[in-house]
Scaffold this motif. Structure first.
Motif, PDB file in Angstrom:
ATOM      1  N   ALA A  57       0.834  -1.199   0.000  1.00  0.00           N
ATOM      2  CA  ALA A  57       0.000   0.000   0.000  1.00  0.00           C
ATOM      3  C   ALA A  57       0.872   1.253   0.000  1.00  0.00           C
ATOM      4  O   ALA A  57       0.579   2.236  -0.699  1.00  0.00           O
ATOM      5  CB  ALA A  57      -0.921  -0.003   1.219  1.00  0.00           C
ATOM      6  N   LEU A  58       1.968   1.225   0.767  1.00  0.00           N
ATOM      7  CA  LEU A  58       2.881   2.369   0.812  1.00  0.00           C
ATOM      8  C   LEU A  58       3.565   2.571  -0.532  1.00  0.00           C
ATOM      9  O   LEU A  58       3.745   3.707  -0.996  1.00  0.00           O
ATOM     10  CB  LEU A  58       3.918   2.147   1.921  1.00  0.00           C
ATOM     11  N   VAL A  59       3.948   1.467  -1.185  1.00  0.00           N
ATOM     12  CA  VAL A  59       4.583   1.535  -2.505  1.00  0.00           C
ATOM     13  C   VAL A  59       3.651   2.217  -3.503  1.00  0.00           C
ATOM     14  O   VAL A  59       4.069   3.077  -4.289  1.00  0.00           O
ATOM     15  CB  VAL A  59       4.967   0.115  -2.981  1.00  0.00           C
ATOM     16  N   GLN A  60       2.387   1.833  -3.488  1.00  0.00           N
ATOM     17  CA  GLN A  60       1.423   2.440  -4.401  1.00  0.00           C
ATOM     18  C   GLN A  60       1.246   3.926  -4.123  1.00  0.00           C
ATOM     19  O   GLN A  60       1.080   4.734  -5.030  1.00  0.00           O
ATOM     20  CB  GLN A  60       0.077   1.709  -4.279  1.00  0.00           C
ATOM     21  N   GLU A  61       1.306   4.270  -2.854  1.00  0.00           N
ATOM     22  CA  GLU A  61       1.149   5.673  -2.460  1.00  0.00           C
ATOM     23  C   GLU A  61       2.357   6.511  -2.862  1.00  0.00           C
ATOM     24  O   GLU A  61       2.218   7.641  -3.356  1.00  0.00           O
ATOM     25  CB  GLU A  61       0.942   5.740  -0.947  1.00  0.00           C
ATOM     26  N   LEU A  62       3.559   5.960  -2.677  1.00  0.00           N
ATOM     27  CA  LEU A  62       4.781   6.728  -2.936  1.00  0.00           C
ATOM     28  C   LEU A  62       5.052   6.891  -4.430  1.00  0.00           C
ATOM     29  O   LEU A  62       5.476   7.947  -4.883  1.00  0.00           O
ATOM     30  CB  LEU A  62       5.969   6.051  -2.263  1.00  0.00           C
ATOM     31  N   GLY A  63       4.879   5.821  -5.201  1.00  0.00           N
ATOM     32  CA  GLY A  63       5.116   5.889  -6.637  1.00  0.00           C
ATOM     33  C   GLY A  63       6.545   5.547  -7.016  1.00  0.00           C
ATOM     34  O   GLY A  63       7.464   5.542  -6.188  1.00  0.00           O
ATOM     35  N   GLU A  64       6.724   5.262  -8.296  1.00  0.00           N
ATOM     36  CA  GLU A  64       8.009   4.821  -8.843  1.00  0.00           C
ATOM     37  C   GLU A  64       9.149   5.773  -8.492  1.00  0.00           C
ATOM     38  O   GLU A  64       9.018   6.989  -8.617  1.00  0.00           O
ATOM     39  CB  GLU A  64       7.899   4.691 -10.358  1.00  0.00           C
ATOM     40  N   GLY A  65      10.268   5.182  -8.060  1.00  0.00           N
ATOM     41  CA  GLY A  65      11.477   5.949  -7.796  1.00  0.00           C
ATOM     42  C   GLY A  65      11.564   6.557  -6.415  1.00  0.00           C
ATOM     43  O   GLY A  65      12.633   7.052  -6.025  1.00  0.00           O
ATOM     44  N   ALA A  66      10.478   6.514  -5.643  1.00  0.00           N
ATOM     45  CA  ALA A  66      10.497   7.110  -4.303  1.00  0.00           C
ATOM     46  C   ALA A  66      11.309   6.246  -3.355  1.00  0.00           C
ATOM     47  O   ALA A  66      11.339   5.021  -3.463  1.00  0.00           O
ATOM     48  CB  ALA A  66       9.073   7.280  -3.778  1.00  0.00           C
ATOM     49  N   VAL A  67      11.972   6.875  -2.405  1.00  0.00           N
ATOM     50  CA  VAL A  67      12.747   6.153  -1.410  1.00  0.00           C
ATOM     51  C   VAL A  67      11.860   5.835  -0.218  1.00  0.00           C
ATOM     52  O   VAL A  67      11.038   6.663   0.203  1.00  0.00           O
ATOM     53  CB  VAL A  67      13.989   6.964  -0.979  1.00  0.00           C
ATOM     54  N   LEU A  68      11.976   4.618   0.324  1.00  0.00           N
ATOM     55  CA  LEU A  68      11.217   4.242   1.501  1.00  0.00           C
ATOM     56  C   LEU A  68      11.801   4.918   2.745  1.00  0.00           C
ATOM     57  O   LEU A  68      13.009   5.160   2.815  1.00  0.00           O
ATOM     58  CB  LEU A  68      11.264   2.725   1.702  1.00  0.00           C
ATOM     59  N   PRO A  69      10.949   5.217   3.718  1.00  0.00           N
ATOM     60  CA  PRO A  69      11.489   5.664   5.011  1.00  0.00           C
ATOM     61  C   PRO A  69      12.435   4.614   5.580  1.00  0.00           C
ATOM     62  O   PRO A  69      12.495   3.477   5.096  1.00  0.00           O
ATOM     63  CB  PRO A  69      10.231   5.825   5.874  1.00  0.00           C
ATOM     64  N   SER A  70      13.164   4.960   6.621  1.00  0.00           N
ATOM     65  CA  SER A  70      14.179   4.067   7.174  1.00  0.00           C
ATOM     66  C   SER A  70      13.552   2.790   7.733  1.00  0.00           C
ATOM     67  O   SER A  70      12.365   2.753   8.089  1.00  0.00           O
ATOM     68  CB  SER A  70      14.952   4.771   8.284  1.00  0.00           C
ATOM     69  N   GLU A  71      14.371   1.760   7.803  1.00  0.00           N
ATOM     70  CA  GLU A  71      13.928   0.482   8.357  1.00  0.00           C
ATOM     71  C   GLU A  71      13.411   0.652   9.781  1.00  0.00           C
ATOM     72  O   GLU A  71      12.359   0.112  10.142  1.00  0.00           O
ATOM     73  CB  GLU A  71      15.099  -0.500   8.324  1.00  0.00           C
ATOM     74  N   ARG A  72      14.124   1.412  10.586  1.00  0.00           N
ATOM     75  CA  ARG A  72      13.707   1.611  11.968  1.00  0.00           C
ATOM     76  C   ARG A  72      12.348   2.302  12.036  1.00  0.00           C
ATOM     77  O   ARG A  72      11.461   1.898  12.792  1.00  0.00           O
ATOM     78  CB  ARG A  72      14.745   2.451  12.720  1.00  0.00           C
ATOM     79  N   GLU A  73      12.164   3.333  11.225  1.00  0.00           N
ATOM     80  CA  GLU A  73      10.904   4.077  11.233  1.00  0.00           C
ATOM     81  C   GLU A  73       9.734   3.202  10.838  1.00  0.00           C
ATOM     82  O   GLU A  73       8.666   3.226  11.485  1.00  0.00           O
ATOM     83  CB  GLU A  73      11.009   5.278  10.291  1.00  0.00           C
ATOM     84  N   LEU A  74       9.899   2.411   9.773  1.00  0.00           N
ATOM     85  CA  LEU A  74       8.794   1.590   9.310  1.00  0.00           C
ATOM     86  C   LEU A  74       8.521   0.418  10.248  1.00  0.00           C
ATOM     87  O   LEU A  74       7.365   0.031  10.454  1.00  0.00           O
ATOM     88  CB  LEU A  74       9.072   1.087   7.897  1.00  0.00           C
ATOM     89  N   ALA A  75       9.569  -0.169  10.815  1.00  0.00           N
ATOM     90  CA  ALA A  75       9.363  -1.259  11.777  1.00  0.00           C
ATOM     91  C   ALA A  75       8.567  -0.754  12.977  1.00  0.00           C
ATOM     92  O   ALA A  75       7.677  -1.451  13.487  1.00  0.00           O
ATOM     93  CB  ALA A  75      10.703  -1.836  12.214  1.00  0.00           C
ATOM     94  N   GLU A  76       8.866   0.450  13.428  1.00  0.00           N
ATOM     95  CA  GLU A  76       8.122   1.032  14.544  1.00  0.00           C
ATOM     96  C   GLU A  76       6.687   1.343  14.137  1.00  0.00           C
ATOM     97  O   GLU A  76       5.739   1.119  14.886  1.00  0.00           O
ATOM     98  CB  GLU A  76       8.825   2.294  15.037  1.00  0.00           C
ATOM     99  N   ARG A  77       6.510   1.861  12.902  1.00  0.00           N
ATOM    100  CA  ARG A  77       5.165   2.193  12.437  1.00  0.00           C
ATOM    101  C   ARG A  77       4.297   0.947  12.355  1.00  0.00           C
ATOM    102  O   ARG A  77       3.109   0.972  12.736  1.00  0.00           O
ATOM    103  CB  ARG A  77       5.225   2.875  11.075  1.00  0.00           C
ATOM    104  N   PHE A  78       4.863  -0.160  11.867  1.00  0.00           N
ATOM    105  CA  PHE A  78       4.095  -1.389  11.703  1.00  0.00           C
ATOM    106  C   PHE A  78       4.100  -2.261  12.961  1.00  0.00           C
ATOM    107  O   PHE A  78       3.484  -3.320  12.987  1.00  0.00           O
ATOM    108  CB  PHE A  78       4.645  -2.196  10.523  1.00  0.00           C
ATOM    109  N   GLU A  79       4.854  -1.823  13.990  1.00  0.00           N
ATOM    110  CA  GLU A  79       4.914  -2.518  15.279  1.00  0.00           C
ATOM    111  C   GLU A  79       5.405  -3.947  15.125  1.00  0.00           C
ATOM    112  O   GLU A  79       4.794  -4.907  15.613  1.00  0.00           O
ATOM    113  CB  GLU A  79       3.550  -2.485  15.969  1.00  0.00           C
ATOM    114  N   VAL A  80       6.519  -4.087  14.420  1.00  0.00           N
ATOM    115  CA  VAL A  80       7.145  -5.401  14.242  1.00  0.00           C
ATOM    116  C   VAL A  80       8.643  -5.267  14.465  1.00  0.00           C
ATOM    117  O   VAL A  80       9.199  -4.163  14.477  1.00  0.00           O
ATOM    118  CB  VAL A  80       6.888  -5.967  12.824  1.00  0.00           C
TER     119      VAL A  80
END
Length: 257
Positions: A34-57
């Motif tokens: 869902a995040l990939v679709q929102e960001l679009g081609e070529g966008a950089v993902l937030p950091s691993e730490r940030e996303l792990a905390e956001r998804f609570e894993v």
């Protein structure tokens, strides 16, 4: 962990095992999609730490989800730069269309560079495919396939050296072989038998293509024939599974035209 509503009927349903519990990494994967679709081609993902905390894993669970999306060609890792949303996959028709034509139809600049150009004696299987005698000389042309300068595949082509004694003199390996056969030698490919399977690249192949040996590859075997039904070439082509998909048109017995 909840599943994004707009994805509930898409890949997550296929990921639910019979006991009904969604694996934790897979739920993260659907949220990443869902995040990939929102960001679009070529966008950089937030950091691993940030996303792990956001998804609570845990980071381990998060990395498993990311690794699957990288293998599927949805994300791409760039050393020292981060993880990015990958471009759409290239589409190659399962038809007698050259790689050059297939790429240009998508607005992509095709390219090749030569690895091997040699004469070899045909083994029994190759001789049968080309309808020549075992031990007869064949031309072997091996090239890395490029799309906008990116290495995306590796192609090996075999032709009878007796039928095409002038081929290596008139053929530029950075261009289309089919165009050379048609324009220089008057040979047009009309029929082909083609088989597609998934494999992992050998260490040598992975090095030439510039990919991780764990990346799934699409392997195409093809024997092409001219209008008289005579074999012209046998091809073994590897395409990166994270960058390619194949398409063909099918018709039912009642189709007309």
């Amino acid at each position: 962990m909840s599943v994004p509503p707009h994805l509930a009927g898409e890949p997550v349903r296929a990921g639910i095992p019979e006991h009904g519990r969604i694996p934790r990494y897979y739920a993260v994967k659907t949220q990443l999609l869902a995040l990939v679709q929102e960001l679009g081609e070529g966008a950089v993902l937030p950091s691993e730490r940030e996303l792990a905390e956001r998804f609570e894993v845990s980071r381990v669970t998060f990395r498993q989800a990311v690794s699957e999306l990288v293998l599927e060609g949805k994300l791409v890792r760039r050393q020292g730069a981060g993880t990015f949303v990958a471009p759409p996959k290239l589409v190659q028709p399962l038809a007698l269309v050259s790689y050059t034509e297939g790429m240009r139809a998508q607005g992509v600049r095709p390219g090749r560079y030569l690895i091997t150009r040699e004469h070899l004696p045909a083994d029994r299987r190759l001789a049968a495919d080309l309808r020549i005698e075992p031990g007869d000389p064949v031309i072997h042309i091996e090239r890395v396939l490029l799309a906008d300068e990116e290495r995306v595949g590796l192609e090996s082509t075999y032709l009878s050296a007796r039928r095409f004694p002038e081929l290596l003199d008139v053929f530029d390996p950075e261009t289309s072989l089919y165009a050379c056969l048609r324009d220089e030698l008057g040979v047009v490919l009309v029929h082909a038998d083609e088989r597609l399977e998934t494999v992992l690249a050998t260490p040598r192949e992975a090095l030439l293509i510039g990919t991780n040996p764990a990346t799934p590859m699409l392997l195409v075997h093809r024997v092409s024939r001219d209008g008289a039904g005579e074999p012209v070439e046998r091809v073994r082509a590897l395409y990166r599974g994270d960058r390619f998909s194949f398409v063909t048109q099918l018709s039912g017995p009642g189709a007309t035209g």
